[in-house]
Write an enzyme that holds these catalytic residues in place. Structure first.
Site, PDB file in Angstrom:
ATOM      1  N   HIS A  13      38.252 126.619  51.256  1.00  0.00           N
ATOM      2  CA  HIS A  13      37.848 127.673  52.015  1.00  0.00           C
ATOM      3  C   HIS A  13      38.822 128.354  52.840  1.00  0.00           C
ATOM      4  CE1 HIS A  13      33.109 126.033  52.014  1.00  0.00           C
ATOM      5  NE2 HIS A  13      33.448 126.330  50.928  1.00  0.00           N
ATOM      6  N   GLU A  68      39.104 129.128  56.123  1.00  0.00           N
ATOM      7  CA  GLU A  68      39.647 128.516  57.134  1.00  0.00           C
ATOM      8  C   GLU A  68      40.191 127.248  56.698  1.00  0.00           C
ATOM      9  OE1 GLU A  68      36.542 129.288  55.976  1.00  0.00           O
ATOM     10  OE2 GLU A  68      35.064 128.647  57.567  1.00  0.00           O
ATOM     11  N   CYS A 116      31.065 126.969  57.188  1.00  0.00           N
ATOM     12  CA  CYS A 116      30.162 125.690  56.617  1.00  0.00           C
ATOM     13  C   CYS A 116      30.330 124.685  57.173  1.00  0.00           C
ATOM     14  CB  CYS A 116      30.519 125.604  55.161  1.00  0.00           C
ATOM     15  SG  CYS A 116      32.014 124.451  54.865  1.00  0.00           S
ATOM     16  N   CYS A 122      33.928 123.124  57.250  1.00  0.00           N
ATOM     17  CA  CYS A 122      34.911 123.644  58.010  1.00  0.00           C
ATOM     18  C   CYS A 122      34.664 123.572  59.518  1.00  0.00           C
ATOM     19  CB  CYS A 122      34.997 125.084  57.426  1.00  0.00           C
ATOM     20  SG  CYS A 122      35.661 125.373  55.770  1.00  0.00           S
TER      21      CYS A 122
END
Length: 164
Positions: A87, A89, A115, A118
């Protein structure tokens, strides 16, 4: 005597809009076939790192291999482990660690809500605030960020995302 050329006032974006627009630009590097996400880590109005979602370095992109999540019909916000990519991040946090840049106390600008995976990384990395341009269907992430005291703010006025 007045000049024929009227000077237009330069309309500068505020800091939040400036950094969220950069996150939108970063998202254009994404190789994900389902959702293009960009992230920018900022402290004291300085960019520390950026990240976008996609396969790890040296690994074929989903554009080549196909999307496993699509093949398995995994709904958005579920079964994050069934993906070749990282992802946005996660990549921003990893880039910071790779280059030895402390992100404790920083702000994360991201094009969608993190999510739950993360969110856990954000909490343990010491990120104090997350500013998003759109939501994401992960209630657990919202609850954990709130419980950890990480401020999450949805931008009211965000430029329209024009991501191919």
């Amino acid at each position: 005597m007045q000049s024929k050329n009227k000077t237009k006032k330069n309309v500068r974006p505020d800091w939040d809009n400036y950094f969220i627009e950069i996150a939108i630009l970063v998202s254009k590097r994404s190789t994900c076939m389902r959702r293009k996400v960009g992230a920018v880590l900022v402290k004291d109005k300085r960019i520390l790192a950026t990240g976008y979602n996609g396969a790890p370095s040296g690994i074929q992109h989903c554009e080549i291999t196909g999307c496993l999540r699509e093949k398995l019909r995994v709904p958005s916000g579920e079964r994050h482990e069934l993906c070749r990519g990282l992802h946005a991040e996660q990549n921003a946090i990893i880039q910071s660690a790779y280059h030895g840049v402390s992100i404790k106390g920083s702000t994360l600008y991201i094009t969608c809500h993190p999510c739950s995976v993360c969110a856990k990384m954000i909490i343990n990395a010491g990120i104090k605030e997350v500013i998003i341009s759109e939501g994401y269907p992960d209630v657990l992430a919202e609850e954990m960020l709130k419980e950890a005291g990480v401020s999450v703010r949805l931008m009211e006025k965000v430029p329209k995302r024009k991501v191919p």
